[in-house]
Write a protein that holds these residues in place. Structure first.
Motif, PDB file in Angstrom:
ATOM      1  N   UNK A  89       1.004  -1.273   0.037  1.00  0.00           N
ATOM      2  CA  UNK A  89       0.104   0.005   0.045  1.00  0.00           C
ATOM      3  C   UNK A  89       0.830   1.231   0.001  1.00  0.00           C
ATOM      4  N   UNK A  90       1.917   1.205   0.851  1.00  0.00           N
ATOM      5  CA  UNK A  90       2.597   2.381   0.776  1.00  0.00           C
ATOM      6  C   UNK A  90       3.284   2.747  -0.492  1.00  0.00           C
ATOM      7  N   UNK A  91       3.486   1.584  -1.269  1.00  0.00           N
ATOM      8  CA  UNK A  91       4.473   1.777  -2.379  1.00  0.00           C
ATOM      9  C   UNK A  91       3.541   2.694  -3.399  1.00  0.00           C
ATOM     10  N   UNK A  92       2.273   2.986  -3.356  1.00  0.00           N
ATOM     11  CA  UNK A  92       1.179   3.775  -3.821  1.00  0.00           C
ATOM     12  C   UNK A  92       1.319   5.041  -3.690  1.00  0.00           C
ATOM     13  N   UNK A  93       1.733   5.480  -2.619  1.00  0.00           N
ATOM     14  CA  UNK A  93       1.860   7.066  -2.183  1.00  0.00           C
ATOM     15  C   UNK A  93       3.007   7.485  -1.662  1.00  0.00           C
ATOM     16  N   UNK A  94       4.090   6.584  -1.388  1.00  0.00           N
ATOM     17  CA  UNK A  94       5.619   6.990  -1.155  1.00  0.00           C
ATOM     18  C   UNK A  94       6.296   6.962  -2.365  1.00  0.00           C
ATOM     19  N   UNK A  95       7.551   7.032  -2.224  1.00  0.00           N
ATOM     20  CA  UNK A  95       8.770   6.913  -3.523  1.00  0.00           C
ATOM     21  C   UNK A  95       9.987   6.290  -2.843  1.00  0.00           C
TER      22      UNK A  95
END
Length: 232
Positions: A89-95
């Motif tokens: 999930x974090x891969x969607x909104x973090x870089x």
């Protein structure tokens, strides 16, 4: 010779500014990673769990936990089991530079049938948290006998869990709607994983004799793989 030395020093300095964040599984904490040796050129930090609010889904919990990540520096994320789902999930909104999931699923299509059944027949909603915790204590050594290689650590981690945390995160997993994922995520899975059988999973590395607990029980091999992936 001086130029080579400068390049090495610069490379080391860059790596030291690279933080690797570790997210544990549902029934675990930072001790799950005690046998994972990340190259000393990286900084390592653990994401700490707390009991999510009632009604939070996987995406919401991921956004809240991500507040522990310093996004002003270079970083990567490693997650095991539930931690891998949250990392996805974090891969969607973090870089992050890298996202590595281990013994996990990147979407609900990688779940075995029993997870999908529980979504249709939501028994988890009426079962108390302490019953879920008791069930985990009973089933964990049966479903994943590899945990017996360090059963005291596994027992201690599970015993320390708040039943409310287990109930709410179980609901998150069963009701997870994700059907796709970032293709840059690197997935390490074990061929003996009984919790999330590999036949359902699109993995990049399959670990021979690797169980759902292999981060702790096969730390040497997982460390080697993780360091290889981080440096790619």
């Amino acid at each position: 010779m001086v130029c080579i030395l400068l390049l090495v020093l610069l490379s080391t300095a860059e790596a030291q500014n690279h933080t690797v964040y570790l997210i544990p599984g549902q029934g675990a904490d930072a001790r799950l990673y005690k046998n994972l040796v990340v190259d000393s050129s990286y900084q390592v930090k653990h994401i700490g769990y707390y009991t999510p609010e009632k009604g939070w889904d996987m995406k919401t919990f991921a956004r809240e936990l991500a507040k522990q990540i310093d996004t002003t520096e270079t970083y990567s994320i490693i997650g095991v089991s539930l931690g891998g789902m949250l990392a996805t999930e974090m891969a969607d909104f973090l870089q992050p530079e890298k996202v590595i999931v281990i013994s996990s699923a990147k979407c609900r299509l990688e779940f075995p049938g029993r997870y999908r059944f529980q979504k249709v027949v939501p028994v988890h909603r009426i079962v108390p948290g302490f019953t879920i915790k008791l069930g985990a204590r009973i089933l964990q050594p049966i479903v994943e006998p590899d945990r017996n290689k360090d059963k005291e650590t596994f027992k201690s981690m599970l015993n320390s869990k708040d039943p409310k945390f287990l109930k709410r995160t179980t609901t998150m997993i069963i009701t997870w709607r994700r059907k796709s994922y970032n293709k840059d995520i690197v997935h390490i899975h074990g061929d003996l994983d009984k919790t999330l059988p590999p036949r359902f999973v699109n993995f990049d590395y399959l670990v021979e004799d690797g169980s759902h607990m292999m981060v702790l029980t096969r730390g040497d091999l997982i460390s080697e793989l993780v360091n290889h992936i981080l440096k790619e």
